[in-house]
Design a protein around this motif. Structure first.
Motif, PDB file in Angstrom:
ATOM      1  N   THR A  56       0.819  -1.222   0.000  1.00 29.59           N
ATOM      2  CA  THR A  56       0.000   0.000   0.000  1.00 29.59           C
ATOM      3  C   THR A  56       0.850   1.268   0.000  1.00 29.59           C
ATOM      4  N   GLY A  57       2.160   1.140   0.118  1.00 32.04           N
ATOM      5  CA  GLY A  57       3.022   2.316   0.160  1.00 32.04           C
ATOM      6  C   GLY A  57       3.419   2.723   1.566  1.00 32.04           C
ATOM      7  N   LYS A  58       3.191   1.820   2.501  1.00 30.49           N
ATOM      8  CA  LYS A  58       3.475   2.060   3.914  1.00 30.49           C
ATOM      9  C   LYS A  58       4.936   2.486   4.153  1.00 30.49           C
ATOM     10  N   THR A  59       5.855   1.738   3.567  1.00 26.82           N
ATOM     11  CA  THR A  59       7.268   2.008   3.846  1.00 26.82           C
ATOM     12  C   THR A  59       7.710   3.354   3.270  1.00 26.82           C
ATOM     13  N   SER A  60       7.183   3.734   2.102  1.00 24.20           N
ATOM     14  CA  SER A  60       7.509   5.056   1.552  1.00 24.20           C
ATOM     15  C   SER A  60       7.065   6.155   2.503  1.00 24.20           C
ATOM     16  N   ILE A  61       5.914   5.945   3.136  1.00 24.74           N
ATOM     17  CA  ILE A  61       5.396   6.953   4.072  1.00 24.74           C
ATOM     18  C   ILE A  61       6.262   6.996   5.333  1.00 24.74           C
ATOM     19  N   VAL A  62       6.635   5.826   5.842  1.00 21.94           N
ATOM     20  CA  VAL A  62       7.501   5.810   7.034  1.00 21.94           C
ATOM     21  C   VAL A  62       8.825   6.514   6.729  1.00 21.94           C
ATOM     22  N   GLY A  63       9.413   6.218   5.564  1.00 17.01           N
ATOM     23  CA  GLY A  63      10.680   6.852   5.188  1.00 17.01           C
ATOM     24  C   GLY A  63      10.533   8.365   5.108  1.00 17.01           C
ATOM     25  N   PHE A 117      -9.631  10.699  10.093  1.00 17.70           N
ATOM     26  CA  PHE A 117      -9.162  10.699   8.697  1.00 17.70           C
ATOM     27  C   PHE A 117      -8.114  11.794   8.513  1.00 17.70           C
ATOM     28  N   MET A 118      -6.969  11.411   7.947  1.00 13.31           N
ATOM     29  CA  MET A 118      -5.833  12.331   7.858  1.00 13.31           C
ATOM     30  C   MET A 118      -5.638  12.914   6.468  1.00 13.31           C
ATOM     31  N   GLY A 119      -6.188  12.276   5.426  1.00 13.08           N
ATOM     32  CA  GLY A 119      -6.047  12.866   4.099  1.00 13.08           C
ATOM     33  C   GLY A 119      -5.675  11.858   3.026  1.00 13.08           C
ATOM     34  N   TYR A 120      -5.426  12.425   1.840  1.00 10.50           N
ATOM     35  CA  TYR A 120      -5.175  11.617   0.647  1.00 10.50           C
ATOM     36  C   TYR A 120      -3.736  11.801   0.173  1.00 10.50           C
ATOM     37  N   LEU A 121      -3.182  10.741  -0.403  1.00  7.85           N
ATOM     38  CA  LEU A 121      -1.912  10.843  -1.128  1.00  7.85           C
ATOM     39  C   LEU A 121      -2.177  10.447  -2.577  1.00  7.85           C
ATOM     40  N   PRO A 122      -1.493  11.083  -3.515  1.00  9.99           N
ATOM     41  CA  PRO A 122      -1.741  10.761  -4.922  1.00  9.99           C
ATOM     42  C   PRO A 122      -0.973   9.517  -5.359  1.00  9.99           C
ATOM     43  N   PHE A 123      -1.432   8.920  -6.456  1.00  7.99           N
ATOM     44  CA  PHE A 123      -0.594   7.920  -7.136  1.00  7.99           C
ATOM     45  C   PHE A 123       0.439   8.716  -7.914  1.00  7.99           C
ATOM     46  N   ASP A 124       1.699   8.503  -7.631  1.00 13.94           N
ATOM     47  CA  ASP A 124       2.725   9.330  -8.262  1.00 13.94           C
ATOM     48  C   ASP A 124       3.975   8.467  -8.458  1.00 13.94           C
ATOM     49  N   ALA A 125       4.422   8.397  -9.707  1.00 12.83           N
ATOM     50  CA  ALA A 125       5.596   7.569 -10.005  1.00 12.83           C
ATOM     51  C   ALA A 125       6.853   8.088  -9.323  1.00 12.83           C
ATOM     52  N   ASP A 126       6.809   9.310  -8.781  1.00 10.56           N
ATOM     53  CA  ASP A 126       7.977   9.822  -8.059  1.00 10.56           C
ATOM     54  C   ASP A 126       8.292   8.977  -6.825  1.00 10.56           C
ATOM     55  N   PHE A 127       7.274   8.368  -6.240  1.00  9.73           N
ATOM     56  CA  PHE A 127       7.542   7.485  -5.094  1.00  9.73           C
ATOM     57  C   PHE A 127       8.485   6.356  -5.517  1.00  9.73           C
ATOM     58  N   THR A 128       8.183   5.765  -6.663  1.00  7.55           N
ATOM     59  CA  THR A 128       9.015   4.654  -7.153  1.00  7.55           C
ATOM     60  C   THR A 128      10.389   5.158  -7.579  1.00  7.55           C
ATOM     61  N   ARG A 129      10.404   6.307  -8.267  1.00  4.50           N
ATOM     62  CA  ARG A 129      11.699   6.855  -8.710  1.00  4.50           C
ATOM     63  C   ARG A 129      12.587   7.161  -7.498  1.00  4.50           C
ATOM     64  N   ALA A 130      11.975   7.689  -6.455  1.00  6.87           N
ATOM     65  CA  ALA A 130      12.749   7.976  -5.236  1.00  6.87           C
ATOM     66  C   ALA A 130      13.314   6.691  -4.643  1.00  6.87           C
ATOM     67  N   GLN A 131      12.472   5.644  -4.609  1.00  6.89           N
ATOM     68  CA  GLN A 131      12.927   4.354  -4.059  1.00  6.89           C
ATOM     69  C   GLN A 131      14.117   3.823  -4.845  1.00  6.89           C
ATOM     70  N   VAL A 132      14.029   3.932  -6.162  1.00  9.53           N
ATOM     71  CA  VAL A 132      15.108   3.423  -7.017  1.00  9.53           C
ATOM     72  C   VAL A 132      16.418   4.132  -6.676  1.00  9.53           C
ATOM     73  N   GLU A 133      16.328   5.406  -6.299  1.00 10.28           N
ATOM     74  CA  GLU A 133      17.530   6.173  -5.942  1.00 10.28           C
ATOM     75  C   GLU A 133      17.832   6.091  -4.443  1.00 10.28           C
ATOM     76  N   GLU A 134      17.107   5.179  -3.741  1.00  8.54           N
ATOM     77  CA  GLU A 134      17.297   4.979  -2.292  1.00  8.54           C
ATOM     78  C   GLU A 134      17.100   6.289  -1.532  1.00  8.54           C
ATOM     79  N   LYS A 135      16.082   7.046  -1.956  1.00  7.35           N
ATOM     80  CA  LYS A 135      15.748   8.299  -1.274  1.00  7.35           C
ATOM     81  C   LYS A 135      14.302   8.249  -0.822  1.00  7.35           C
ATOM     82  N   THR A 136      13.995   9.095   0.142  1.00  7.43           N
ATOM     83  CA  THR A 136      12.589   9.286   0.480  1.00  7.43           C
ATOM     84  C   THR A 136      12.024  10.322  -0.489  1.00  7.43           C
TER      85      THR A 136
END
Ligand code: SF4
Ligand code: SF4
Length: 292
Positions: A13-20, A242-261
């Motif tokens: 669900t993108g949990k780890t990207s949010i924690v990072g 309820f805290m809000g919405y996050l978009p579907f955004d390929a930047d999350f994946t691009r950041a992961q590939v570069e080992e960045k948050t």
């Protein structure tokens, strides 16, 4: 110290990207990866291991051929088919029940605690991290979750941390139960689908059972706005904040590939949405309406 555990009804669900991202935004924090079955926070945070410890739990039988009289008693008693006809225990089949060890007339079966994995104290660019690696096909992940969480809390108290941010396991099983008890709050990462709503309810009920306040966000909300709004409405009726919405955004994946948050990656809309989410979570944890 506030302890926030980020969880979800299922993996992916993108949990780890949010924690990072929260790790990059918080101040005076300790981090904990309690998703020990599929730990991946280290991929974003590139930790340097400072201490490495064995994790031992459960037992496995082992027959000593020197002492064994080949009576065959253990072969008959083992209900798990873990002992071969030539009297060798298959460690993957052995459930650690101890029956063979108890009844062996020759005292030929050892029953030591087994090495199931490792856990670590590490340093990251955002602060200390306690994490673990469970061995392949090993069980006892709930016990390992309890251990890393206890050590992360201890480290947080020693460091006078303001935050303990924990990447929790997905689902509603033993590991997630071990990860949430006594936390200040959980943040449930949901998705705008029918199954997302179903998963949210299951994990939300679990949090309620353990009297842990539940905050909710919807990731990839723009893939199905009707579903995302339905979750928002459901949270209001079910008593989740309820805290809000996050978009579907390929930047999350691009950041992961570069080992960045996502916070470090760029200044795009995904980053802005996560910052807004973090600020709202901080306010919620300081308010009384989530019971913290
Ligand atoms: S019960 Fe003990 S002595 Fe008998 S076969 Fe098994 S290990 Fe050997
Ligand atoms: S400990 Fe239990 S499962 Fe393992 S070999 Fe002995 S009887 Fe079988």
């Amino acid at each position: 110290m506030k302890e926030l555990v980020i969880i979800s009804g299922k993996g992916g669900t993108g949990k780890t990207s949010i924690v990072g991202a929260f790790a990059a935004l918080a101040r005076r924090q300790v981090l904990c990866d309690a998703d020990v079955d599929a730990a991946d926070l280290h991929l974003l945070l590139s930790p340097t291991v400072v201490e490495r410890h064995d994790f031992r739990a459960g037992h496995k039988a082992s027959i000593d051929p020197e002492r064994c009289t080949q009576c065959g008693d253990c072969l008959e008693r083992c209900r798990f088919g873990a002992i071969s006809p030539d009297l060798v225990v298959d460690p993957l089949q052995c459930e650690g029940c101890g029956v063979c060890h108890h009844f062996c007339p020759a005292g030929a079966i050892d029953f030591p605690e087994s090495l199931c994995g490792e856990w670590y104290f590490s340093q990251t660019r955002f602060g200390p991290l306690v994490h673990a690696r469970l061995g392949i096909a090993e069980e006892n992940s709930g016990k390992l979750v309890s251990l890393v969480r206890k050590e992360a809390r201890r480290m947080g108290e020693e460091n006078h941390a303001d935050w303990l941010l924990t990447d929790g396991p997905p689902g509603i099983g033993c590991p997630v139960i071990a990860s949430i008890g006594g936390a200040s709050a959980v943040l449930i990462v949901s998705e705008p689908t029918v199954s997302g709503l179903h998963d949210l309810n299951r994990v939300g009920e679990l949090a309620r059972h353990f009297q842990v306040p539940a905050l909710v966000c919807v990731n990839k909300a723009d893939l199905h706005w009707d579903g995302a709004r339905q979750i928002d409405a459901h949270c209001r009726s079910a008593g989740y904040a309820f805290m809000g919405y996050l978009p579907f955004d390929a930047d999350f994946t691009r950041a992961q590939v570069e080992e960045k948050t996502i916070i470090e990656y760029n200044q795009g809309p995904a980053r802005d949405a996560v910052v807004a989410l973090w600020e709202k979570v901080v306010r919620a944890l300081q308010a009384s309406d989530v019971g913290v």
